[in-house]
Design a protein around this motif. Structure first.
Motif, mmCIF file in Angstrom:
data_model
loop_
_atom_site.group_PDB
_atom_site.id
_atom_site.type_symbol
_atom_site.label_atom_id
_atom_site.label_comp_id
_atom_site.label_asym_id
_atom_site.label_seq_id
_atom_site.Cartn_x
_atom_site.Cartn_y
_atom_site.Cartn_z
ATOM 1 N N THR A 23 0.756 -1.262 -0.018
ATOM 2 C CA THR A 23 -0.111 0.153 -0.023
ATOM 3 C C THR A 23 0.908 1.034 0.044
ATOM 4 O O THR A 23 1.987 1.229 0.412
ATOM 5 C CB THR A 23 -0.833 -0.026 1.349
ATOM 6 N N ASP A 43 -4.122 1.302 -2.327
ATOM 7 C CA ASP A 43 -3.466 -0.144 -2.340
ATOM 8 C C ASP A 43 -3.089 -0.599 -3.679
ATOM 9 O O ASP A 43 -2.504 -1.634 -3.864
ATOM 10 C CB ASP A 43 -4.448 -1.165 -1.738
ATOM 11 N N HIS A 76 -2.995 -2.455 5.505
ATOM 12 C CA HIS A 76 -3.389 -3.035 4.370
ATOM 13 C C HIS A 76 -3.972 -4.193 5.034
ATOM 14 O O HIS A 76 -3.733 -4.973 6.090
ATOM 15 C CB HIS A 76 -2.251 -3.518 3.642
#
Length: 305
Positions: A23, A43, A76
């Motif tokens: 990310t 992301d 993430h």
């Protein structure tokens, strides 16, 4: 041979270490961030199956260590799943985090054998820290450093020297008082947010791509996260091994300043001797280390990261 050419190019079978950047999102907006990360980051286009496939390909190449970096990798949602997948593939993991926020379930994953932590640090002064990171988060980072040490999680800290008056020595003393034993210091690299322009290969430490590679959120393959504009292809289009064996990879490596003759870092031959003078990094050039990865017996494969 020019100064920007490698004497002996690495092949895919010699790759020892892989950065994975799931990310570009981060809670902070550090003035020196090489990735220009911020809360507005994303992301990218890599899906969870894509990341798992890259980990599998890395394991098949004999890569024994990966580092999840960012952005802020703890943001993430699939980080615990990706760590678990790497460990199941016999690949050890380091998570490079700002340690601003670590949810309880992630602490459990970080405490597993084969997982390490790393973080950046700047100063013992909360106001100075906020001027560098853009957020008043020093107390949180300090608290989570303490939690990691209490849990017995291997931890290293890299201090980035950003401002002329920065309380670097006081920051080191604070970390030492907390129980941190592995501390490196590096200057700011004029890459990403501080560069205000195109990549200058002279800002790289010289070890980029020499047994290492990085995969970015869009699948781009580069020699390291700091050389992020030097793409050698995309793992969404070609397998990792094919990219590393390709002509483009060799061309990209030729853009990285070569280590000084006779001073190449060869961890498998126990020739890496980090020194304070060289920023606790593998030589190549008696310059400060290429943060975020400092070469040390614990951190560079084989048996290292």
């Amino acid at each position: 041979m020019t100064a920007l050419q490698h004497q002996t190019p690495f092949t895919s079978t010699e790759l020892r270490f892989l950065w994975l950047e799931p990310t570009g999102k981060c809670q902070l907006e550090c003035v020196h961030c090489y990735a220009s990360s911020s809360p507005a980051g994303t992301d990218g286009t890599m899906t969870i199956p894509d990341w798992k496939r890259v980990i599998d390909q890395a394991a098949a190449l004999g890569i024994s260590h990966v580092q999840f970096i960012g952005g802020e990798p703890t943001l993430h949602k699939a980080l615990p799943d990706l760590i678990d997948h790497a460990l199941a593939s016999k690949v050890e993991v380091e998570v490079y985090s700002n340690l601003v926020y670590v949810p309880d379930p992630l602490w459990e994953m970080l405490s597993r054998p084969g997982v390490r932590l790393a973080t950046s640090f700047y100063t013992d002064d909360a106001r100075e820290h906020m001027l560098i990171t853009g957020r008043n988060t020093l107390p949180r980072t300090q608290k989570n450093i303490t939690t990691a040490l209490e849990r017995g999680i291997p931890l290293r800290v890299g201090i980035v020297h950003v401002t002329e008056s920065q309380r670097v020595e006081e920051g080191k003393a604070l970390l030492t008082g907390l129980g941190v034993t592995q501390i490196g210091v590096d200057r700011v690299r004029l890459l990403g947010r501080p560069s205000r322009g195109a990549l200058d290969p002279a800002e790289l430490c010289g070890a980029c791509g020499r047994g290492t590679a990085a995969v970015l959120p869009d699948g781009s393959l580069t020699p390291c996260p700091m050389s992020r504009t030097m793409s050698a292809g995309n793992v969404l289009a070609s397998p990792l091994a094919d990219l590393l064996a390709g002509v483009t990879w060799s061309q990209v490596l030729d853009m990285v300043p070569a280590p000084r003759a006779g001073r190449e870092c060869q961890p498998d031959k126990n020739s890496c001797r980090p020194t304070e003078q060289d920023g606790n990094d593998c030589p190549p050039s008696e310059n400060s280390a290429c943060d975020p990865r400092f070469c040390s017996p614990e951190l560079s494969p084989p048996g290292k990261k």
